[in-house]
Design a protein around this motif. Structure first.
Motif, mmCIF file in Angstrom:
data_model
loop_
_atom_site.group_PDB
_atom_site.id
_atom_site.type_symbol
_atom_site.label_atom_id
_atom_site.label_comp_id
_atom_site.label_asym_id
_atom_site.label_seq_id
_atom_site.Cartn_x
_atom_site.Cartn_y
_atom_site.Cartn_z
ATOM 1 N N GLY A 127 -12.326 -21.641 10.146
ATOM 2 C CA GLY A 127 -13.415 -22.210 9.103
ATOM 3 C C GLY A 127 -12.771 -22.913 7.778
ATOM 4 N N ARG A 128 -11.568 -22.482 7.550
ATOM 5 C CA ARG A 128 -10.891 -23.137 6.191
ATOM 6 C C ARG A 128 -10.603 -24.515 6.510
ATOM 7 N N GLY B 101 -11.766 -26.559 8.641
ATOM 8 C CA GLY B 101 -12.721 -27.318 9.375
ATOM 9 C C GLY B 101 -13.056 -27.551 10.952
ATOM 10 N N GLN C 276 -7.443 -32.646 15.295
ATOM 11 C CA GLN C 276 -7.958 -31.180 15.515
ATOM 12 C C GLN C 276 -6.817 -30.137 15.756
ATOM 13 N N ARG D 147 -5.017 -29.362 12.773
ATOM 14 C CA ARG D 147 -5.851 -28.451 11.872
ATOM 15 C C ARG D 147 -5.579 -26.932 12.367
ATOM 16 N N GLU E 211 -6.719 -37.203 6.716
ATOM 17 C CA GLU E 211 -7.719 -36.261 6.958
ATOM 18 C C GLU E 211 -6.929 -34.897 6.682
ATOM 19 N N VAL F 204 -6.924 -31.782 4.281
ATOM 20 C CA VAL F 204 -6.900 -30.365 4.267
ATOM 21 C C VAL F 204 -5.835 -29.682 3.565
ATOM 22 N N GLN G 130 -6.480 -29.533 -0.194
ATOM 23 C CA GLN G 130 -7.685 -28.319 -0.250
ATOM 24 C C GLN G 130 -7.047 -26.836 -0.277
#
Ligand SMILES: Nc1ncnc2c1ncn2[C@@H]1O[C@H](COP(=O)(O)OP(=O)(O)OP(=O)(O)O)[C@@H](O)[C@H]1O
Ligand SMILES: [Mg+2]
Length: 223
Positions: free
Chosen positions: A115-116, A118, A134, A137, A167, A171, A174
């Motif tokens: 979740g953190r 995305g 993805q 991620r 992106e 991440v 963030q």
């Protein structure tokens, strides 16, 4: 290398504050990956001292290094290195399973980590069923799962197109904003915009280390 000694880094002295994002940059062969491997405990210093998260890595046994890596340090590779036969959430919870965390707790922590970054909703997909961004991620989620707050990333955007790479940098920035310490290597000057500190390496030595503005100008000055 067999009987031949390669000195990949020399006279490096730097200190990375917790909760910051540091970018290692410099030409191919300058020592970026080697430095990340040292911090991760994957390689050892020939001399000198190395303190990571309060542990003196230069004095640790191999078993202690493995334990520290598993518990506290996440490593993100350029090529994601997810296991193809496992779903994303199974990949992400692997480090916790290796630590002996109960399956339910590991799954809950993996879901939270996804979740953190995305990835909510993609837990049951296999790596081949999601995009490269993805997959990266998911590799980052695996690096932060549980209590781990140090993420080392070797060219995390190197396999991605520029937009997806941006992106992924968002991440990582963030996560830094949430208190994770990030050290990454990059060839891409655009990625330096997110860095609190930039370390410029050349032929295994540290050319400059400072806040984004000061380092970039030092690099330009020596170009
Ligand atoms: N396994 C190895 N055996 C011997 N020498 C190595 C090995 N890996 C790296 N080196 C040497 O160590 C030095 C630093 O390499 P390193 O991989 O850390 O550079 P890098 O900055 O990550 O380069 P790149 O941008 O190409 O990834 C280079 O001189 C390289 O040739
Ligand atoms: Mg490298």
């Amino acid at each position: 290398m067999g009987r031949q000694t390669v000195t990949a880094l020399r006279d490096i002295s730097l200190s990375v504050p917790a909760g910051t994002l540091t970018a290692l940059t410099g030409p191919s062969g300058s020592g970026k990956s080697t430095l990340l491997h040292l911090i991760a405990g994957l390689e050892r210093v020939g001399s000198g001292t190395l303190d990571v998260l309060g542990s003196e890595l230069h004095a640790c046994t191999s078993a202690e290094l493995s334990a520290l890596r598993l518990r506290e340090i996440g490593f993100v590779h350029q090529d994601f290195s997810l296991l193809a036969d496992l779903t994303l959430i199974e990949n992400v919870r692997l480090p916790l399973e290796a630590l002996g965390t109960a399956r339910g707790d590991a799954t809950a922590a993996a879901r939270a980590a996804m979740g953190r970054v995305g990835l909510a909703g993609l837990e049951e997909r296999f790596p081949a069923e999601v995009s490269g961004g993805q997959q990266q991620r998911a590799a980052i989620a695996r690096a932060i799962v549980g209590e781990r707050t140090l993420v080392l990333a070797d060219e995390p955007t190197g396999s991605l197109d520029s937009r997806t790479g941006a992106e992924i940098m968002d991440v990582l920035a963030q996560l830094r904003d949430e208190g994770v310490t990030v050290v990454l290597s990059t060839h891409n000057p655009a990625n330096l915009a997110h860095a609190d500190r930039i370390a410029v390496l050349h032929d295994g030595t540290l050319v400059s280390f400072g806040t984004a503005d000061s380092s970039v100008s030092a690099e330009a000055g020596t170009a």
